[in-house]
Enzyme design. Structure first.
Site, mmCIF file in Angstrom:
data_model
loop_
_atom_site.group_PDB
_atom_site.id
_atom_site.type_symbol
_atom_site.label_atom_id
_atom_site.label_comp_id
_atom_site.label_asym_id
_atom_site.label_seq_id
_atom_site.Cartn_x
_atom_site.Cartn_y
_atom_site.Cartn_z
ATOM 1 N N SER A 78 0.818 -1.207 0.000
ATOM 2 C CA SER A 78 0.000 0.000 0.000
ATOM 3 C C SER A 78 0.854 1.260 0.000
ATOM 4 O O SER A 78 0.345 2.329 -0.275
ATOM 5 C CB SER A 78 -0.963 0.000 1.186
ATOM 6 O OG SER A 78 -0.399 -0.613 2.305
ATOM 7 N N HIS B 263 -3.242 -3.290 -5.986
ATOM 8 C CA HIS B 263 -3.522 -2.808 -4.629
ATOM 9 C C HIS B 263 -5.004 -3.006 -4.296
ATOM 10 O O HIS B 263 -5.870 -2.326 -4.827
ATOM 11 C CB HIS B 263 -3.136 -1.314 -4.555
ATOM 12 C CG HIS B 263 -3.376 -0.700 -3.226
ATOM 13 N ND1 HIS B 263 -3.605 0.641 -3.059
ATOM 14 C CD2 HIS B 263 -3.422 -1.228 -1.980
ATOM 15 C CE1 HIS B 263 -3.781 0.912 -1.780
ATOM 16 N NE2 HIS B 263 -3.686 -0.206 -1.116
HETATM 17 P P1 NAD Z 1 -0.824 -9.312 7.681
HETATM 18 O O1 NAD Z 1 0.218 -9.038 8.691
HETATM 19 O O2 NAD Z 1 -2.221 -9.578 8.122
HETATM 20 O O3 NAD Z 1 -0.382 -10.536 6.768
HETATM 21 C C1 NAD Z 1 0.913 -10.725 6.292
HETATM 22 C C2 NAD Z 1 1.140 -12.224 6.154
HETATM 23 O O4 NAD Z 1 2.330 -12.439 5.456
HETATM 24 C C3 NAD Z 1 1.234 -12.944 7.480
HETATM 25 O O5 NAD Z 1 0.346 -14.022 7.522
HETATM 26 C C4 NAD Z 1 2.666 -13.407 7.511
HETATM 27 O O6 NAD Z 1 2.842 -14.632 8.197
HETATM 28 C C5 NAD Z 1 2.960 -13.555 6.059
HETATM 29 N N1 NAD Z 1 4.389 -13.503 5.758
HETATM 30 C C6 NAD Z 1 5.316 -12.657 6.259
HETATM 31 N N2 NAD Z 1 6.524 -12.925 5.740
HETATM 32 C C7 NAD Z 1 6.389 -13.973 4.908
HETATM 33 C C8 NAD Z 1 7.267 -14.712 4.092
HETATM 34 N N3 NAD Z 1 8.563 -14.415 4.030
HETATM 35 N N4 NAD Z 1 6.757 -15.714 3.356
HETATM 36 C C9 NAD Z 1 5.458 -16.021 3.416
HETATM 37 N N5 NAD Z 1 4.572 -15.349 4.188
HETATM 38 C C10 NAD Z 1 5.037 -14.341 4.916
HETATM 39 O O7 NAD Z 1 -0.762 -8.069 6.689
HETATM 40 P P2 NAD Z 1 -1.878 -7.560 5.680
HETATM 41 O O8 NAD Z 1 -2.682 -6.512 6.342
HETATM 42 O O9 NAD Z 1 -2.553 -8.713 5.048
HETATM 43 O O10 NAD Z 1 -0.986 -6.815 4.594
HETATM 44 C C11 NAD Z 1 -0.249 -7.512 3.640
HETATM 45 C C12 NAD Z 1 0.191 -6.539 2.549
HETATM 46 O O11 NAD Z 1 -0.948 -5.895 2.001
HETATM 47 C C13 NAD Z 1 1.105 -5.416 3.036
HETATM 48 O O12 NAD Z 1 2.019 -5.128 2.020
HETATM 49 C C14 NAD Z 1 0.152 -4.274 3.257
HETATM 50 O O13 NAD Z 1 0.776 -3.013 3.156
HETATM 51 C C15 NAD Z 1 -0.798 -4.474 2.098
HETATM 52 N N6 NAD Z 1 -2.127 -3.877 2.269
HETATM 53 C C16 NAD Z 1 -2.764 -3.914 3.466
HETATM 54 C C17 NAD Z 1 -3.999 -3.338 3.593
HETATM 55 C C18 NAD Z 1 -4.737 -3.383 4.899
HETATM 56 O O14 NAD Z 1 -5.712 -2.652 5.055
HETATM 57 N N7 NAD Z 1 -4.326 -4.230 5.834
HETATM 58 C C19 NAD Z 1 -4.602 -2.750 2.485
HETATM 59 C C20 NAD Z 1 -3.946 -2.754 1.271
HETATM 60 C C21 NAD Z 1 -2.701 -3.320 1.172
#
Ligand code: NAD
Length: 731
Positions: free
Chosen positions: A442, A463
């Site tokens: 993001s 995204h």
């Molecule tokens: P989250 O912390 O809920 O999930 C991340 C997941 O990635 C976890 O389950 C973790 O175990 C896994 N992970 C970490 N390192 C890893 C690796 N090396 N190999 C495999 N799995 C691995 O985070 P999220 O909120 O789902 O966000 C994920 C991405 O999406 C980020 O880049 C975030 O910026 C983006 N994003 C988030 C939102 C939001 O509102 N949460 C919105 C848009 C984009």
């Protein structure tokens, strides 16, 4: 080939079939209305015809009116568009009324020809208003069909008699969710709600309608409102029960819409005033209010963004001309909140999914999100256990990158950390080198992340917004080296999962977050200045924002705000404006992290229910004696967003203003009544916008500086759609 054709059978039933050959779903055009009118005249005038059945040649009945017609009429009647729109609406009423009266003697109400509608599937907008004018509505037992009047969703209301007929058929209260919320029902529910009359097996649809037409009596075809002594169900406004309803409805609508949607108010007026007069006068009133709404710039802006342009983007208006890139197998890396959602929507679209996380438990937990979602669907009778099994069967939750073999698209959703993302990119490339690689970051620049890949041309940002299954927008971000195949792949994927895409270029925070962060910051900044928090929140809602900036901060969490503030400061250095950080960091230090900690700008009860603004805020940031007026607060909040949108256009982050408007409404709920930031600027006009920016800059600071583009447009009195709409017209 005309859109309506008629066949008269040996039993004396004229079957009129609606089939717009050039479209997958029927839509009503001006020409086809004339054709239908002619066929009705023919059938009513033909002594051999005993009755009429109106049906469709497709598996749906109709999607509604072709709303482009409204723009064409406006153009044709340049000097007096209201006259053209009113005439057009009244002509529609005349035709539908002709169907309803079906040639009967107006005094004796005898001698008319029964007319039934036979709906094989979805019937929306005029696709339901036409059946409502018929004497009996049959629908095929097709649980996927949607029946209703969704006009309110695009800033208008049902103006082909649907408003007047539905209220007279069901009563104002029963009709209100259908009219005011555009609620759609499947045939069974539409029948139990009293919108349609019969649900029959698809193969018996036509025969049932024909049989009814042949057996109907004179009395069967007289609508209740054409009979003597008709009383509106639930009571008209001056009836004791009706009085309560109408007073309550007004309060409810104003409460829900905050008074910013002209269509909802006009609809209520049409219903209230129409209820006091005979049916034909009520139709005229409906037509006048309908015209009134169509003449409001909000309705044209909403139709343009939420109907015409949204659809154009979904159909690939900005898709590069490369072969079909439909996704067969997607790899989702990171099974957290976002990854789990992306896996769900992909599997729902029938795509095979490999869901990878660092630990098997995490991958399984991500998959269980889909199981929970399907269970909810089953309990609401929207899914079946078989469907659940089939969807779950498409998701392979694992830690093994080798399972990615055969994936044609990867969506990475691991932690927001350049190092972690780089490591995952390398692992994926080793396992499946030919797939297009998309990151769901993001905040991190795509071009930077692409450096971890040896194929930057096939590296892209996709995204998603949270929660993935609910949010309709997907922002596709091109890195400097991203090629057309990756863009087409992303667009085809978004189309498969039935969301709306925008395609933007790679700059800090891309488009949506770039515009929403200043909105949040402006709200928090006002707290520091001593603006009453309730004024900030209500000003936002009264201008059509779904959440005030403080509530939005609570929802997205204070710690995320702190993280973004720190990262932005590090990246921007001296250019960073930190006015809001003091409040944000203080809240963070207080441990008030927002909804997730049950404490933030708002107070929450133990169950997490919001209780109202937190009174402790005033102890730290006292409310100033003198408060700004409502419009000033609203303009600060709106300009904070729209100026970013203009800058995004100036800098080439946005290539198409349609995407800027559609993306704003679907991505962060930007005042939908306005049609989006560019539509709003067109409504207020560039000269006024520039003047207002000058005032805001003088009073509140440089962040409101009029962008050069807006200044130039103000000097030339140009509009955004006038200047940049060409691309939209060409599509
Ligand atoms: P989250 O912390 O809920 O999930 C991340 C997941 O990635 C976890 O389950 C973790 O175990 C896994 N992970 C970490 N390192 C890893 C690796 N090396 N190999 C495999 N799995 C691995 O985070 P999220 O909120 O789902 O966000 C994920 C991405 O999406 C980020 O880049 C975030 O910026 C983006 N994003 C988030 C939102 C939001 O509102 N949460 C919105 C848009 C984009």
């Amino acid at each position: 080939m005309t859109d309506f054709t008629m066949e008269k059978d040996a039993d004396g039933v004229a079957v009129i079939t609606w089939d717009v050959k050039s479209k997958s779903m029927n839509v009503m055009s001006r020409d086809s209305m004339v054709v239908l009118d002619g066929l009705i005249d023919d059938a009513l005038g033909d002594a051999a015809v005993k009755g009429i059945v109106i049906t469709s040649g497709k598996d749906s009945f109709a999607g509604g009116m072709d709303l482009n017609v409204l723009g064409t009429i406006r153009e044709e009647y340049k000097d007096n568009p209201a006259e053209g729109l009113f005439e057009f609406t009244m002509n529609g009423h005349k035709m539908l009324r002709k169907i309803e009266r079906a040639g009967m003697d107006p005094k004796t109400l005898k001698g008319g020809k029964p007319i039934a509608a036979a709906l094989p599937g979805t019937a929306l907008g005029i696709g339901l208003e036409l059946p409502l004018a018929c004497h009996r509505i049959f629908a095929a037992d097709n649980p996927k069909a949607k029946i209703g009047l969704p006009e309110i969703m695009v800033g208008i209301f049902p103006g082909a008699g649907g408003t007047t007929r539905l209220v007279r058929k069901m009563g104002a209260i029963a009709a209100s969710p259908l009219l005011l919320e555009g609620k759609l029902n499947n045939p069974a529910k539409a029948k139990s709600a009293g919108v349609i009359d019969e649900v029959v097996a698809a193969e018996e649809l036509l025969s049932s309608a024909k049989a009814w037409v042949l057996n109907a009596t004179d009395a069967d075809i007289v609508k209740p409102w054409d009979q003597k002594g008709y009383k509106m169900p639930g009571g008209a406004p001056y009836h004791p029960a009706g009085f309560m309803n109408f007073v309550g409805a007004s309060a409810m609508v104003n409460g829900k819409t905050m008074g910013v949607y002209p269509a909802a108010k006009a609809l209520l007026s049409a219903v209230y005033e129409g209820a006091l007069v005979p049916f034909d006068t009520a139709l005229q009133i409906e037509a006048r209010w309908f015209t009134h709404v169509l003449m409001n710039p909000s309705s044209s802006a909403m139709i343009r963004s939420l109907f015409i342009n949204k659809e154009a983007l979904e159909k690939g208006a900005n898709r590069p001309a490369v072969d079909d890139q439909k996704v067969k197998k997607v790899g989702v890396i990171g099974a957290g909140m976002m990854g789990a959602g992306i896996a769900l929507v992909s599997a729902l679209a029938g795509i095979q999914v490999v869901l990878i996380d660092a630990k098997q438990e995490a991958a399984d937990k991500g998959k269980s999100y889909t199981a929970d979602y399907m269970d909810k669907g089953i309990s609401r009778k929207k899914a079946t256990p078989e469907k659940k099994e089939a969807v779950l069967g498409l998701i392979n939750a694992t830690t093994d990158y080798a399972a990615l073999a055969g994936c044609d698209l990867i969506v990475e959703a691991v932690f927001e950390d350049v190092g972690v993302k780089a490591e995952v990119t390398a692992k994926v490339q080793a396992a499946c080198p030919d797939a297009v690689f998309a990151t769901n970051t993001s905040t991190l620049p795509i071009t930077e992340l692409a450096k971890a890949s040896n194929d930057a041309e096939n590296f892209i940002g996709i995204h998603f917004f949270s929660p993935v299954d609910k949010m309709m927008l997907v922002e596709i971000i091109k890195g400097q080296k991203t090629g057309p195949v990756a863009v087409a792949k992303a667009l085809d994927f978004v189309r498969q999962i039935r969301k709306t895409p925008i395609v933007v270029n790679d700059e800090r925070f891309f488009y949506a977050n770039r515009c929403i962060i200043p909105y949040i910051n402006e709200g928090i900044r006002m707290v520091k200045e001593g603006v009453e928090p309730a004024l900030i929140e209500n000003a936002a809602k009264l201008v059509g924002m779904p959440l005030g900036p403080l509530q939005l901060t609570d929802e997205t969490s204070i710690d995320l705000g702190v993280k973004i503030a720190k990262a932005t400061k590090a990246a921007m250095g001296d250019a960073y404006d930190d006015a809001q950080d003091e409040v944000l960091f203080w809240m963070f230090d207080e441990g008030r992290l927002g909804r997730k900690s049950n404490s933030g700008f708002y107070a929450y009860d133990d169950k997490g229910k919001r209780q109202g603004l937190w009174d402790g805020l005033a102890a730290k940031y006292p409310v100033a004696d003198e408060q700004p007026d409502l419009t000033t607060v609203q303009h600060r909040l709106l300009f904070a967003q729209v100026l970013e949108a203009v800058r995004a256009l100036e800098e080439g982050v946005l290539e198409d203003i349609r995407e800027g408007d559609v993306g704003a409404i679907l991505g962060w709920g930007f005042a939908p009544w306005s049609g989006g930031p560019f539509s709003w600027l067109d409504i207020i006009g560039a000269p006024y916008a520039a003047e207002r920016c000058d005032q805001l800059t003088a009073e509140f600071g440089e962040r409101f500086t009029t962008p050069a583009l807006l200044r130039e447009m103000a000097d030339k009195t140009q509009s955004f759609y006038g200047r940049f709409g060409k691309k939209a017209d060409a599509a």
